[in-house]
Design an enzyme around this catalytic site. Structure first.
Site, short mmCIF file in Angstrom:
data_model
loop_
_atom_site.label_atom_id
_atom_site.label_comp_id
_atom_site.label_asym_id
_atom_site.label_seq_id
_atom_site.Cartn_x
_atom_site.Cartn_y
_atom_site.Cartn_z
N ASP A 43 21.70 64.64 -31.32
CA ASP A 43 21.79 63.64 -30.26
C ASP A 43 21.12 64.06 -28.96
O ASP A 43 20.54 65.14 -28.85
CB ASP A 43 23.22 63.11 -30.08
N LYS A 65 22.64 58.11 -28.08
CA LYS A 65 23.87 58.26 -27.28
C LYS A 65 23.57 58.81 -25.92
O LYS A 65 23.71 59.99 -25.64
CB LYS A 65 24.87 59.19 -27.96
N MET A 181 31.22 63.73 -17.52
CA MET A 181 30.94 62.29 -17.52
C MET A 181 31.52 61.59 -16.29
O MET A 181 32.03 60.47 -16.39
CB MET A 181 31.52 61.63 -18.79
N1 SAH Z 1 30.28 68.19 -26.14
C1 SAH Z 1 29.63 68.31 -24.87
C2 SAH Z 1 30.02 67.24 -23.89
C3 SAH Z 1 29.57 65.87 -24.26
S1 SAH Z 1 30.11 64.65 -23.12
C4 SAH Z 1 29.88 69.71 -24.30
O1 SAH Z 1 30.70 70.45 -24.85
O2 SAH Z 1 29.26 70.06 -23.30
C5 SAH Z 1 28.66 64.41 -22.16
C6 SAH Z 1 28.82 64.99 -20.78
O3 SAH Z 1 28.70 66.40 -20.83
C7 SAH Z 1 27.75 64.58 -19.80
O4 SAH Z 1 28.04 63.31 -19.23
C8 SAH Z 1 27.86 65.67 -18.77
O5 SAH Z 1 28.97 65.46 -17.93
C9 SAH Z 1 28.15 66.87 -19.64
N2 SAH Z 1 26.94 67.63 -19.96
C10 SAH Z 1 26.45 67.91 -21.17
N3 SAH Z 1 25.36 68.70 -21.09
C11 SAH Z 1 25.17 68.94 -19.77
C12 SAH Z 1 24.23 69.69 -19.03
N4 SAH Z 1 23.24 70.37 -19.61
N5 SAH Z 1 24.34 69.72 -17.68
C13 SAH Z 1 25.33 69.05 -17.06
N6 SAH Z 1 26.23 68.32 -17.72
C14 SAH Z 1 26.17 68.26 -19.06
#
Ligand code: SAH
Length: 516
Positions: A43, A65, A181
């Protein structure tokens, strides 16, 4: 019968955490599984750079997504896809950003799999919360500041009745809060935290695209951060880190402070060679834009080389003037069932250290290395040895500079030039490169040979020299050595960086120096 049954492959789904963005942050287990995948469903947040681990024949499916953007596949479709592939006997990797079980809907996907009896495994990943904190220089816990941390989603409107998050308890319940998020709801979130007792002066950091070259961090307090984020136009994906630990960033910010951080540097090399230069630049924080201007291919026919190999003992010298020359020469040699023993007659010369090192990997120690690593340097060193009446073979590119063979011939040598590979400039990325230049998004262009210059100019496709100058106006140019530099200046451009010795590590060092 039973034999047939046991030979049927049983599929399995691996839910793999891709880590936060930096492709180096996947687990060893995750990489192992990618290397063996037959189907990869990935994704938006999983780094596309991880896909290079996937076997070429594997099926790649983008599941999309992106918050706010139309989803490429619904969650139900993704779940069904995983089940179907596994039932077909495939090894499926479901690659998810960060950790699959942290706000990744990994739980739901696995529940479906479990319900259908499909075999599965879950591989955790570095979640973006810890990565964002680390890469922003913020320890999420610290003995002097906090002993607790909570991860929450800011996706839900905190004012909506029946929210799953107990803001009243969380506002002061954990020392550090990391909110996923939450960018869209940031103004309501901060209001809510203050209304529930959190000090409005509490420091807050917002980190976007953490652990990637695009990382951006802004810092404020619960009172100010919403305005700061709006003014800086920070969009998702970003994390909100709330707590006193944010103040430590002043001292320990390391990632964004690297000398080349944020610099967009065009790397123009052949695909395989690009990696060393890119690794060196990225190590220092650069955002490398890889425009592999040249593709190396085998020549259409090896008849000529084959003939030379037959009479190789007649040569006094074999000169290797490039890495590819070595590679293609030896591949053919071994391909014909020969080995290094057939080379025990002629002396072997390499144009530079890298070429000599590669020769050694093929089991041959170079007898001669020039003091200056260029064709001219090699010619000069050979002339010192005396070449009159000597038979010299140069296995090299189909099109190459004539200076070396001509100089040697001029001094009375019998020189045979045999093409063993060719350079091809690919079409594809022209438009993209031009757009980047037009938009002023390129800080530097690196050249590691004259042909990279020519191919780069071909890709830019400027109308005339003033158009070229306009496009390159604010772009720093780095050239590996004097010949490459001359090709740059011959085309009306200026060279800003040139290392003293013509090697990649020195070039990287000079580039770093330029920015510090
Ligand atoms: N499973 C993922 C989270 C998915 S939800 C994890 O463990 O990180 C998606 C949210 O994750 C985004 O809206 C943001 O808030 C955060 N996110 C994911 N990758 C990011 C990144 N490289 N930098 C900042 N926020 C990130």
């Amino acid at each position: 019968m039973s034999e047939q049954k046991s030979s049927r492959k049983i599929g399995k789904v691996y839910l793999v955490g891709a880590g936060p963005g930096d492709p180096g942050l996947i687990t060893v287990r995750g990489k192992y599984l990618l290397e063996r995948a037959e189907v990869v469903v990935y994704d938006y947040l999983a780094s596309p750079k991880l896909l290079k681990h996937v076997p070429e024949e594997a099926e790649l499916i983008y599941a999309g997504k992106k918050g706010g953007v139309k989803h490429t596949h619904t969650q139900e479709e993704i779940n069904q896809m995983l089940v179907d592939w596994a039932k077909e006997g495939k090894t499926v990797v479901r690659l998810k950003g960060g950790d699959p079980f942290i706000f990744g809907r990994g739980g739901e996907e696995v529940e479906v799999l479990a319900g259908t009896g499909v075999d599965f495994e879950v591989v955790p990943g570095v979640t973006s919360a810890t990565a964002a904190a680390t890469y922003a220089g913020i320890p999420i816990t610290h003995r002097e500041h906090t002993a607790s941390v909570a991860f929450l989603t800011g996706h839900e409107d905190p004012t909506k009745p029946g929210s799953n998050i107990d803001w009243a308890k969380l506002a002061t319940g954990a020392g550090t809060l990391v909110i996923y998020m939450g960018i869209k709801n940031l103004p309501i979130i901060v209001k809510n935290l203050v209304a529930n007792g959190r000090d409005p002066k509490t420091p807050v950091a917002v980190v976007r695209w953490a652990s990637t070259p695009e990382q951006r961090t802004v810092v404020g307090t619960l009172e100010t951060i919403a305005d700061i984020v709006r003014e800086a136009a920070i969009k998702p994906p970003a994390l909100i880190i709330v707590g006193d630990v944010v103040t430590l960033r002043d001292k320990i910010d390391w990632f964004e402070k690297r000398p080349l951080f944020g610099k967009r540097i065009v790397v123009t090399r052949t695909r395989e060679q690009a990696s060393e230069l890119m690794a060196g630049l990225e190590e220092n924080g650069a955002n490398c834009l890889e425009y592999s201007t040249i593709k190396i291919e085998a020549v259409d026919s090896y008849e000529e080389l084959d003939e030379e190999l037959e009479r190789i003992q007649e040569y006094h010298w074999i000169l290797f003037t490039s890495l590819h020359g070595v590679r293609y020469f030896f591949d053919r040699l071994y391909g014909k069932g020969l080995d290094t023993r057939s080379l025990n007659g002629p002396g072997i010369a390499a144009v530079g250290k890298a070429t000599a090192d590669l020769l050694l990997k093929y089991g041959v120690r170079a007898d001669l290395l020039p003091t200056v690593f260029t064709g001219e340097g090699l010619a000069e060193t050979l002339l010192d040895q005396g070449v009159e009446g000597r038979n010299i073979l140069i296995p090299r590119a189909e099109k190459a500079r004539e200076i070396l063979p001509e100089t040697l011939r001029g001094a009375g040598a019998q020189v045979t030039v045999t093409p063993v590979y060719k350079n091809v400039a690919p079409e594809g990325k022209r438009v993209q490169l031009r757009d980047e230049l037009e938009a002023g998004k390129v800080d530097m262009v690196t050249f590691t040979s004259s042909s990279t210059v020519r191919n780069f100019l071909g890709m830019v496709d400027a109308k005339d020299s003033s158009d070229l100058k306009r496009l390159m106006h604010n772009v720093v140019i780095a050239a590996i050595g004097p010949i490459t530099a001359k090709t740059v200046t011959d085309n009306g451009l200026k060279v800003d960086i040139q290392p003293e010795s013509y090697t990649i590590p020195d070039m990287v060092q000079e580039i770093v120096k330029h920015y510090t």
